[in-house]
Design an enzyme around this catalytic site. Structure first.
Site, PDB file in Angstrom:
ATOM      1  N   ASN A  36       0.820  -1.206   0.000  1.00  0.00           N
ATOM      2  CA  ASN A  36       0.000   0.000   0.000  1.00  0.00           C
ATOM      3  C   ASN A  36       0.855   1.257   0.000  1.00  0.00           C
ATOM      4  OD1 ASN A  36      -2.119  -1.715   0.061  1.00  0.00           O
ATOM      5  ND2 ASN A  36      -2.538  -1.497   2.245  1.00  0.00           N
TER       6      ASN A  36
ATOM      7  N   HIS B  55       5.860  -0.675  -2.797  1.00  0.00           N
ATOM      8  CA  HIS B  55       5.516   0.081  -4.007  1.00  0.00           C
ATOM      9  C   HIS B  55       5.653   1.585  -3.810  1.00  0.00           C
ATOM     10  CE1 HIS B  55       2.987  -3.625  -5.377  1.00  0.00           C
ATOM     11  NE2 HIS B  55       4.242  -3.725  -5.750  1.00  0.00           N
TER      12      HIS B  55
HETATM   13  P1  NAD Z   1      -5.795  -5.946  -4.754  1.00  0.00           P
HETATM   14  O1  NAD Z   1      -6.611  -4.740  -5.026  1.00  0.00           O
HETATM   15  O2  NAD Z   1      -5.260  -6.706  -5.901  1.00  0.00           O
HETATM   16  O3  NAD Z   1      -6.605  -7.003  -3.858  1.00  0.00           O
HETATM   17  C1  NAD Z   1      -7.255  -6.653  -2.698  1.00  0.00           C
HETATM   18  C2  NAD Z   1      -7.458  -7.892  -1.823  1.00  0.00           C
HETATM   19  O4  NAD Z   1      -8.063  -7.475  -0.609  1.00  0.00           O
HETATM   20  C3  NAD Z   1      -8.387  -8.970  -2.424  1.00  0.00           C
HETATM   21  O5  NAD Z   1      -7.814 -10.246  -2.245  1.00  0.00           O
HETATM   22  C4  NAD Z   1      -9.678  -8.849  -1.586  1.00  0.00           C
HETATM   23  O6  NAD Z   1     -10.356 -10.100  -1.422  1.00  0.00           O
HETATM   24  C5  NAD Z   1      -9.129  -8.353  -0.269  1.00  0.00           C
HETATM   25  N1  NAD Z   1     -10.064  -7.576   0.565  1.00  0.00           N
HETATM   26  C6  NAD Z   1     -11.106  -6.810   0.185  1.00  0.00           C
HETATM   27  N2  NAD Z   1     -11.703  -6.265   1.271  1.00  0.00           N
HETATM   28  C7  NAD Z   1     -11.016  -6.700   2.359  1.00  0.00           C
HETATM   29  C8  NAD Z   1     -11.136  -6.494   3.766  1.00  0.00           C
HETATM   30  N3  NAD Z   1     -12.089  -5.702   4.291  1.00  0.00           N
HETATM   31  N4  NAD Z   1     -10.249  -7.112   4.581  1.00  0.00           N
HETATM   32  C9  NAD Z   1      -9.273  -7.933   4.075  1.00  0.00           C
HETATM   33  N5  NAD Z   1      -9.116  -8.152   2.762  1.00  0.00           N
HETATM   34  C10 NAD Z   1      -9.969  -7.551   1.907  1.00  0.00           C
HETATM   35  O7  NAD Z   1      -4.668  -5.459  -3.800  1.00  0.00           O
HETATM   36  P2  NAD Z   1      -3.174  -5.820  -3.746  1.00  0.00           P
HETATM   37  O8  NAD Z   1      -2.968  -7.286  -3.760  1.00  0.00           O
HETATM   38  O9  NAD Z   1      -2.648  -5.034  -2.642  1.00  0.00           O
HETATM   39  O10 NAD Z   1      -2.508  -5.296  -5.137  1.00  0.00           O
HETATM   40  C11 NAD Z   1      -2.861  -4.170  -5.872  1.00  0.00           C
HETATM   41  C12 NAD Z   1      -1.843  -3.032  -5.907  1.00  0.00           C
HETATM   42  O11 NAD Z   1      -2.569  -1.853  -5.872  1.00  0.00           O
HETATM   43  C13 NAD Z   1      -0.961  -2.939  -4.715  1.00  0.00           C
HETATM   44  O12 NAD Z   1       0.278  -3.313  -5.123  1.00  0.00           O
HETATM   45  C14 NAD Z   1      -0.943  -1.477  -4.291  1.00  0.00           C
HETATM   46  O13 NAD Z   1       0.267  -0.863  -4.671  1.00  0.00           O
HETATM   47  C15 NAD Z   1      -2.009  -0.829  -5.057  1.00  0.00           C
HETATM   48  N6  NAD Z   1      -3.109  -0.235  -4.245  1.00  0.00           N
HETATM   49  C16 NAD Z   1      -2.867   0.349  -3.034  1.00  0.00           C
HETATM   50  C17 NAD Z   1      -3.917   0.897  -2.296  1.00  0.00           C
HETATM   51  C18 NAD Z   1      -3.614   1.529  -0.958  1.00  0.00           C
HETATM   52  O14 NAD Z   1      -2.523   2.062  -0.763  1.00  0.00           O
HETATM   53  N7  NAD Z   1      -4.545   1.484   0.011  1.00  0.00           N
HETATM   54  C19 NAD Z   1      -5.214   0.853  -2.789  1.00  0.00           C
HETATM   55  C20 NAD Z   1      -5.436   0.267  -4.058  1.00  0.00           C
HETATM   56  C21 NAD Z   1      -4.370  -0.281  -4.769  1.00  0.00           C
END
Ligand code: NAD
Ligand code: ZN
Length: 263
Positions: A114, A131
């Site tokens: 994140n 990242h």
């Molecule tokens: P992803 O978006 O690919 O997957 C999200 C995962 O979280 C899924 O497996 C889903 O089932 C799970 N999920 C959904 N709600 C949840 C909850 N309440 N509690 C626990 N799990 C839950 O995310 P990723 O694997 O981190 O990869 C995507 C990339 O996107 C990351 O590398 C990141 O850099 C970026 N990203 C970051 C943010 C952030 O900083 N908050 C937000 C969006 C995307």
């Protein structure tokens, strides 16, 4: 063999207590977190239900080539909204629980995918931002850094004093993971005896490789996710199925009971 509530051989509470016992007895615990851990803080994930990619094409907006070709478009569609959402977000029970586990001397390091800075705000002190982060931007021309909070969005794309375009310090698709983060993450993964894998779809590489390194080095893998992932059933020892806030909260309470921490 993976244990999960779905198999009907354990109730969720039994599994949480089992995981808490493992954590309380571990010497070195690491966590790998993904977008899912911040969903309860109001930040949507990329994939899955309610994910950002239901509405936009990642290659069109989250790729470095897209940003370099048309920074105005990427700022308008992706970065402007991200800045607003992240600035309003606060750590939820899952971030707070992981901070508590660090205070209890159990959790050593978080490897997070994140970019929202919520682990540090919750109080964790050793966070590898795999990242990069969205807290800072830098100028494409003079490389000067600028705090994202101070960026004025009256002009899109926002610019440095020198006139150069500002870019976030996160890793766009198509860019390499900073070598220091990659090396430290590999080291942490190979040295931990438990890896908690929270809220990640375990699809984005090379981050998704860290649980494999941990497993191969003999660690137990505890997954927390409302959905199965490619790790489930192959790499994970348990899947604690549910929302991160609720599960980590219960897990931390159980660990505190085992360590006899007064509430
Ligand atoms: P992803 O978006 O690919 O997957 C999200 C995962 O979280 C899924 O497996 C889903 O089932 C799970 N999920 C959904 N709600 C949840 C909850 N309440 N509690 C626990 N799990 C839950 O995310 P990723 O694997 O981190 O990869 C995507 C990339 O996107 C990351 O590398 C990141 O850099 C970026 N990203 C970051 C943010 C952030 O900083 N908050 C937000 C969006 C995307
Ligand atoms: Zn500049």
């Amino acid at each position: 063999m993976i244990e999960s509530v779905e198999q009907g051989n354990k109730t969720m509470n039994d599994l949480i207590i089992k995981a808490a016992k493992d954590l309380a007895g571990a010497k070195s615990v690491a966590a790998l977190t993904g977008a899912g851990i911040s969903v309860e803080s109001g930040i949507p994930p990329f994939r899955g239900k309610g994910g950002i990619w239901e509405t936009i094409d990642p290659m069109e907006y989250a790729h470095i080539n897209a940003f370099m070709e048309n920074p105005e478009k990427v700022w308008n569609v992706l970065l402007r909204g991200l800045k607003e959402i992240i600035e309003q977000a606060k750590p939820n029970d899952a971030h707070k629980g992981l901070a508590k586990l660090e205070k209890l001397g159990i959790l050593k390091t978080i490897i997070t995918q994140n970019i929202d800075g919520l682990h540090q705000r919750a109080g964790n002190t050793d966070v590898i931002e795999f990242h990069g982060n969205f807290a800072w931007h830098r100028c494409l021309d003079c490389n000067k850094r600028c705090e994202t909070l101070k960026i004025d969005l009256k002009e899109i794309p926002p610019r440095c004093e020198c006139g150069g375009i500002l870019r976030p310090e996160f890793v766009f698709f198509g860019e390499a993971i900073p070598s220091y983060s990659l090396m430290r993450s590999q080291e942490v993964a190979s040295e931990c005896d438990i890896m908690l894998v929270v809220g990640t779809s375990a699809i984005v590489q090379p981050a998704a490789f860290m649980p494999m390194i941990a497993k191969e080095s003999g660690a137990k893998i505890i997954e927390v996710n409302p959905e199965k992932t490619p790790l489930t059933g192959r790499i994970s020892d348990y899947l604690l199925m549910g929302k991160a806030g609720q599960i980590i909260n219960k897990l931390t309470t159980e660990v505190e009971k085992l360590l006899e921490v007064p509430s």
